[in-house]
Write an enzyme that holds these catalytic residues in place. Sequence first.
Site, mmCIF file in Angstrom:
data_model
loop_
_atom_site.group_PDB
_atom_site.id
_atom_site.type_symbol
_atom_site.label_atom_id
_atom_site.label_comp_id
_atom_site.label_asym_id
_atom_site.label_seq_id
_atom_site.Cartn_x
_atom_site.Cartn_y
_atom_site.Cartn_z
ATOM 1 N N LYS A 164 -2.106 -6.587 8.285
ATOM 2 C CA LYS A 164 -1.872 -7.979 7.875
ATOM 3 C C LYS A 164 -2.339 -8.977 8.941
ATOM 4 C CE LYS A 164 2.051 -6.859 4.888
ATOM 5 N NZ LYS A 164 3.399 -7.285 4.478
ATOM 6 N N TYR B 182 0.282 -9.456 -4.789
ATOM 7 C CA TYR B 182 1.748 -9.378 -4.731
ATOM 8 C C TYR B 182 2.402 -9.886 -6.021
ATOM 9 C CZ TYR B 182 1.936 -7.998 0.205
ATOM 10 O OH TYR B 182 1.845 -7.303 1.389
ATOM 11 N N ASN C 51 4.888 -8.720 8.984
ATOM 12 C CA ASN C 51 5.349 -7.396 9.393
ATOM 13 C C ASN C 51 4.213 -6.395 9.597
ATOM 14 O OD1 ASN C 51 4.791 -7.035 6.715
ATOM 15 N ND2 ASN C 51 6.749 -6.118 6.155
ATOM 16 N N HIS D 44 1.015 -3.230 5.414
ATOM 17 C CA HIS D 44 1.539 -2.924 4.077
ATOM 18 C C HIS D 44 1.141 -1.497 3.727
ATOM 19 C CE1 HIS D 44 2.195 -3.204 -0.286
ATOM 20 N NE2 HIS D 44 1.015 -2.606 -0.406
ATOM 21 N N GLU E 217 -4.063 -0.597 -5.849
ATOM 22 C CA GLU E 217 -4.340 -1.407 -4.655
ATOM 23 C C GLU E 217 -5.692 -1.038 -4.029
ATOM 24 O OE1 GLU E 217 -0.680 -1.051 -2.358
ATOM 25 O OE2 GLU E 217 0.363 -2.375 -3.762
HETATM 26 P P1 CMP Z 1 5.233 -5.549 2.034
HETATM 27 O O1 CMP Z 1 5.691 -4.180 2.279
HETATM 28 O O2 CMP Z 1 3.784 -5.838 2.108
HETATM 29 O O3 CMP Z 1 5.784 -6.010 0.594
HETATM 30 C C1 CMP Z 1 6.184 -7.319 0.279
HETATM 31 C C2 CMP Z 1 6.108 -8.261 1.447
HETATM 32 O O4 CMP Z 1 6.835 -9.483 1.311
HETATM 33 C C3 CMP Z 1 6.746 -7.606 2.661
HETATM 34 O O5 CMP Z 1 5.975 -6.526 3.112
HETATM 35 C C4 CMP Z 1 6.841 -8.801 3.602
HETATM 36 O O6 CMP Z 1 5.608 -9.101 4.225
HETATM 37 C C5 CMP Z 1 7.151 -9.943 2.631
HETATM 38 N N1 CMP Z 1 8.526 -10.425 2.690
HETATM 39 C C6 CMP Z 1 8.897 -11.628 3.130
HETATM 40 N N2 CMP Z 1 10.205 -11.803 3.051
HETATM 41 C C7 CMP Z 1 10.713 -10.684 2.539
HETATM 42 C C8 CMP Z 1 12.032 -10.248 2.208
HETATM 43 N N3 CMP Z 1 13.100 -11.006 2.386
HETATM 44 N N4 CMP Z 1 12.179 -9.000 1.709
HETATM 45 C C9 CMP Z 1 11.091 -8.218 1.494
HETATM 46 N N5 CMP Z 1 9.828 -8.586 1.782
HETATM 47 C C10 CMP Z 1 9.640 -9.805 2.301
#
Ligand code: CMP
Length: 131
Positions: free
Chosen positions: A3, A43, A106, A109, A120
């Site tokens: 990311k 998403y 984070n 993914h 994906e």
């Molecule tokens: P990812 O695993 O890519 O899937 C959804 C993404 O939404 C997650 O990682 C985070 O980057 C983002 N995200 C932001 N806020 C939240 C939250 N409260 N809970 C889960 N995902 C979140």
Amino acid sequence: MIKPDAVSAGNTGAIIKMIEEAGFRIVAMKKTQLTMERAGQFYAIHKERSFFNDLCTYMSSGAIVPMVLEKENAVEDFRKLIGATDPQKAAPGTIRNLFAKSIEANAIHGSDSDANAEIESNFFFSHLEQF
Ligand code: CMP
């Protein structure tokens, strides 16, 4: 998919090294950037969530590195390698524990099922050559 926070922090190489050392084979990889609209498509499953708009803004804010990876038991093993969504809860030594900045930014993914991995992969790579 690595990311924007991890790519802009210069952690792409370190993350790829961890992925390869964990036994994943890189089938396809590129550096690209999502538009707000494409981030929303990727998403779409989260479109009703409160964080959806912020997530799309963040995911389109800089370069990303999507990859197609291959391994036995890849989905489950990759989720173990990257750790929990919230880096505060990610186990020590996981990619998110080492590199993520927040629950949103984070670092990486991972697909949550074989079916979503296929969807994906097709989202980023229109045809996959075999190497
Ligand atoms: P990812 O695993 O890519 O899937 C959804 C993404 O939404 C997650 O990682 C985070 O980057 C983002 N995200 C932001 N806020 C939240 C939250 N409260 N809970 C889960 N995902 C979140």
